[in-house]
Design a protein around this motif. Structure first.
Motif, PDB file in Angstrom:
ATOM      1  N   UNK A 140       8.229  -3.281   0.520  1.00 15.38           N
ATOM      2  CA  UNK A 140       7.643  -3.264   1.868  1.00 15.38           C
ATOM      3  C   UNK A 140       6.450  -2.322   1.934  1.00 15.38           C
ATOM      4  N   UNK A 141       6.599  -1.114   1.378  1.00 11.63           N
ATOM      5  CA  UNK A 141       5.509  -0.143   1.397  1.00 11.63           C
ATOM      6  C   UNK A 141       4.327  -0.625   0.565  1.00 11.63           C
ATOM      7  N   UNK A 142       4.619  -1.214  -0.582  1.00 12.32           N
ATOM      8  CA  UNK A 142       3.546  -1.689  -1.461  1.00 12.32           C
ATOM      9  C   UNK A 142       2.731  -2.784  -0.790  1.00 12.32           C
ATOM     10  N   UNK A 143       3.396  -3.785  -0.258  1.00 17.24           N
ATOM     11  CA  UNK A 143       2.679  -4.895   0.363  1.00 17.24           C
ATOM     12  C   UNK A 143       1.947  -4.438   1.612  1.00 17.24           C
ATOM     13  N   UNK A 144       2.504  -3.474   2.333  1.00 21.99           N
ATOM     14  CA  UNK A 144       1.851  -2.972   3.534  1.00 21.99           C
ATOM     15  C   UNK A 144       0.615  -2.152   3.243  1.00 21.99           C
ATOM     16  N   UNK A 145       0.514  -1.619   2.028  1.00 23.01           N
ATOM     17  CA  UNK A 145      -0.634  -0.786   1.684  1.00 23.01           C
ATOM     18  C   UNK A 145      -1.775  -1.524   1.024  1.00 23.01           C
ATOM     19  N   UNK A 146      -1.649  -2.836   0.837  1.00 27.63           N
ATOM     20  CA  UNK A 146      -2.686  -3.590   0.144  1.00 27.63           C
ATOM     21  C   UNK A 146      -3.829  -3.930   1.092  1.00 27.63           C
ATOM     22  N   UNK A 147      -5.036  -3.671   0.647  1.00 32.19           N
ATOM     23  CA  UNK A 147      -6.237  -3.999   1.414  1.00 32.19           C
ATOM     24  C   UNK A 147      -7.104  -4.918   0.560  1.00 32.19           C
ATOM     25  N   UNK A 148      -8.292  -5.228   1.031  1.00 33.23           N
ATOM     26  CA  UNK A 148      -9.182  -6.114   0.283  1.00 33.23           C
ATOM     27  C   UNK A 148      -9.544  -5.501  -1.066  1.00 33.23           C
ATOM     28  N   UNK A 162      -1.577  -2.452  -8.021  1.00 36.33           N
ATOM     29  CA  UNK A 162      -1.322  -3.445  -6.977  1.00 36.33           C
ATOM     30  C   UNK A 162      -0.796  -4.732  -7.599  1.00 36.33           C
ATOM     31  N   UNK A 163      -0.123  -5.518  -6.788  1.00 37.30           N
ATOM     32  CA  UNK A 163       0.605  -6.669  -7.320  1.00 37.30           C
ATOM     33  C   UNK A 163       0.089  -8.007  -6.798  1.00 37.30           C
ATOM     34  N   UNK A 164      -1.056  -8.014  -6.140  1.00 38.03           N
ATOM     35  CA  UNK A 164      -1.551  -9.242  -5.512  1.00 38.03           C
ATOM     36  C   UNK A 164      -2.772  -9.832  -6.194  1.00 38.03           C
ATOM     37  N   UNK A 165      -3.169  -9.288  -7.334  1.00 35.90           N
ATOM     38  CA  UNK A 165      -4.418  -9.727  -7.959  1.00 35.90           C
ATOM     39  C   UNK A 165      -4.300 -11.105  -8.602  1.00 35.90           C
ATOM     40  N   UNK A 166      -3.100 -11.567  -8.859  1.00 33.99           N
ATOM     41  CA  UNK A 166      -2.915 -12.891  -9.451  1.00 33.99           C
ATOM     42  C   UNK A 166      -2.609 -13.941  -8.390  1.00 33.99           C
ATOM     43  N   UNK A 167      -2.792 -13.563  -7.120  1.00 31.08           N
ATOM     44  CA  UNK A 167      -2.534 -14.481  -6.010  1.00 31.08           C
ATOM     45  C   UNK A 167      -1.546 -13.881  -5.036  1.00 31.08           C
ATOM     46  N   UNK A 168      -1.825 -14.026  -3.750  1.00 33.30           N
ATOM     47  CA  UNK A 168      -0.962 -13.420  -2.735  1.00 33.30           C
ATOM     48  C   UNK A 168       0.464 -13.959  -2.804  1.00 33.30           C
ATOM     49  N   UNK A 169       0.628 -15.193  -3.299  1.00 30.45           N
ATOM     50  CA  UNK A 169       1.961 -15.772  -3.373  1.00 30.45           C
ATOM     51  C   UNK A 169       2.840 -15.070  -4.407  1.00 30.45           C
ATOM     52  N   UNK A 170       2.201 -14.328  -5.328  1.00 36.48           N
ATOM     53  CA  UNK A 170       2.963 -13.619  -6.357  1.00 36.48           C
ATOM     54  C   UNK A 170       3.180 -12.150  -6.007  1.00 36.48           C
ATOM     55  N   UNK A 171       2.569 -11.680  -4.923  1.00 36.64           N
ATOM     56  CA  UNK A 171       2.577 -10.251  -4.633  1.00 36.64           C
ATOM     57  C   UNK A 171       3.971  -9.689  -4.449  1.00 36.64           C
ATOM     58  N   UNK A 172       4.825 -10.385  -3.705  1.00 37.07           N
ATOM     59  CA  UNK A 172       6.164  -9.859  -3.431  1.00 37.07           C
ATOM     60  C   UNK A 172       7.049  -9.846  -4.690  1.00 37.07           C
ATOM     61  N   UNK A 173       7.190 -10.968  -5.417  1.00 35.25           N
ATOM     62  CA  UNK A 173       8.030 -10.897  -6.625  1.00 35.25           C
ATOM     63  C   UNK A 173       7.480  -9.936  -7.672  1.00 35.25           C
TER      64      UNK A 173
END
Length: 469
Positions: free
Chosen positions: A225-233, A151-162
């Motif tokens: 799009x698929x990656x960000x849509x599949x992220x949960x808590x 997953x790509x959001x562990x360093x902050x949601x603002x970094x998840x997309x890039x």
């Protein structure tokens, strides 16, 4: 000619794998968990010397044992040069090659995405008479996993997309660099919350991933799009792991915890502390010390307990034997819960000092029972359900839930107990483990609870109406 072998050291409770690669003499350990005795024991059994320890990234889901293992063995400690750490290490960047021995070498590949400075390590064996040996496989950490990516959001949601876009590029880089037959050895992907989605695969190759992995089948925009849509808590304790690994963890302390007698257990429960029953949920339901919480060691205890309990608050562990308590202590230390406040072994009767008034039990039901209770009188003298509480995570709930159920994800329940409607609560999750923890929390707060110890897949077949609205 020496043969390169890769041994898997699995930590199933956290959904992670570490690795020991060796040629019969020298060994490389990749992404070691904090309890380094497992790696020292394995190296001793194999008769090899650990000369190198490598981190693919500074982990978010466990405290690394890399620094301690390197110090104990005198091994070189390979960590990404881009990571700002508070200890001496061998700084590595993409393209760097390291000779582990005369017959085994690794090459670092920059694979950002899961973290900014993530590295993968391509393992190659001895050169043959016809030229350099091809790669045996690649240690991919949290980059290219079995059927998914980290997953790509562990360093902050603002970094998840890039970071998701960089994750796509990194997966493609590995696929282009390596032959189809090269093995993939990921750290995450076996139940870890560090992955985008779960996979049942136990082994894979670059060729297999080309056929199945979204990162290698989808274009970048669709993958993001698929990656960000599949992220949960993800577990709240992750917030403490990166900082701990940047500082560097000391040797683990697994000496026995303070032994608590019955009077102390009562006092800790009365003070609102978490006193945790490590036995199976079935044993807990049959009889337990009133006020204790069910987090059985037969499930992912460290993940859910550390996610829910207040970080740094005292924990007391109860097990049916010293071995059960010691196992739980090891599991918790892997994620930085270093020392239980107290522990006790035995039976609920022992913990109550024979006072049966201090013992409790919990009603257990199935989804078939729930369907029957909704249609008429509850079977088997079960109390009628006033509330059906679903404690699964948001993504699970949105994929389908029982019509009329109340949703409070288990990690949020300790702070949202007052939001659960009044009356008798029948609690369920996906299998029964989380529902047991929820039911014990409800009981401790004075609520009447029934544990639905059943697989959610059985709900529709039991006649319950499901909805995704």
């Amino acid at each position: 000619m020496p043969v390169i072998r890769v041994e898997v050291v699995e930590t199933s409770s956290l959904g992670d794998r570490s690795y020991l690669a060796h040629d019969g003499r020298a060994a490389l350990v990749v992404d070691p968990q904090r309890d380094i005795d497992r790696f020292l024991t394995l190296a001793g059994r194999l008769g090899v010397r650990i000369t190198h320890v490598a981190e693919t990234h500074l982990h978010n889901d466990y405290v690394s044992g890399g620094l301690a293992l390197a110090r104990v063995t005198g091994a070189a400690y390979l960590v990404a040069a881009g990571d700002d750490v508070a200890f001496d290490r061998t700084a590595v960047t993409g393209g760097d090659e390291t000779a582990v021995s005369e017959t085994m070498r690794i090459r670092a590949v920059a694979t950002p995405g899961h973290t900014f400075h993530h590295l993968s390590y391509v393992l190659s064996g001895p050169d043959g008479p016809d030229g350099p040996a091809g790669p045996v496989g690649v240690f991919t950490g949290g980059s290219l996993l079995f059927g998914t990516t980290g997953r790509t959001d562990l360093l902050g949601s603002e970094h998840a997309r890039p970071l998701a876009r960089r994750q796509h590029d990194s997966a493609r880089r590995l696929a282009d660099l390596l032959p189809d037959g090269a093995h993939i050895w990921p750290t995450h992907g076996f139940g870890s919350f560090c992955t985008v989605r779960q996979s049942d695969a136990t082994a894979s190759t670059i060729g297999q991933e080309k056929r199945t992995n979204p990162a290698l089948r989808l274009e970048a925009d669709d993958f993001v799009t698929q990656t960000l849509g599949g992220l949960d808590a993800y577990p709240a304790y992750y917030a403490h792991m990166g900082a701990r690994n940047t500082t560097g963890a000391d040797l683990i302390d697994l000496t026995p915890a303070h032994a608590a007698r019955a009077a102390e257990l009562r006092a800790r429960i009365a003070a609102g502390e978490w006193v945790v029953d490590l036995r199976s949920r079935k044993a807990f339901a049959q009889r337990h010390l009133a006020g204790t919480l069910s987090f059985g060691l037969d499930g992912p205890m460290p993940t859910w307990l550390a996610w829910m309990a207040e970080w740094g608050a005292p924990l007391t562990l109860l097990g049916d034997g010293h071995e059960q308590v010691a196992t739980a202590q090891r599991e918790l230390a892997r994620i930085g819960v270093d020392r239980p406040a107290a522990a006790a072994s035995g039976t609920p009767r022992d913990w109550a000092a024979g006072d049966t008034a201090l013992l409790g039990e919990m009603a257990v039901a199935s989804f078939t029972d729930l369907a029957a209770a909704r249609a008429g009188p509850a079977p088997r003298n079960l109390p009628a359900p006033d509330v059906v509480l679903d404690v699964r995570l948001r993504g699970e709930w949105e994929a389908g839930h029982i019509d009329g159920a109340t949703h409070v994800p288990l990690p949020e329940l300790p702070h949202r107990l007052s939001e659960v409607p009044p009356g008798t609560v029948w609690a369920h999750c996906g299998s029964g483990y989380r529902a047991a923890a929820a039911s014990s929390l409800l009981q401790r707060s004075g609520r009447r609870a029934v544990l639905i110890d059943d697989a959610f897949d059985h709900a529709a077949a039991s006649g319950l109406s499901l909805t995704d609205h």
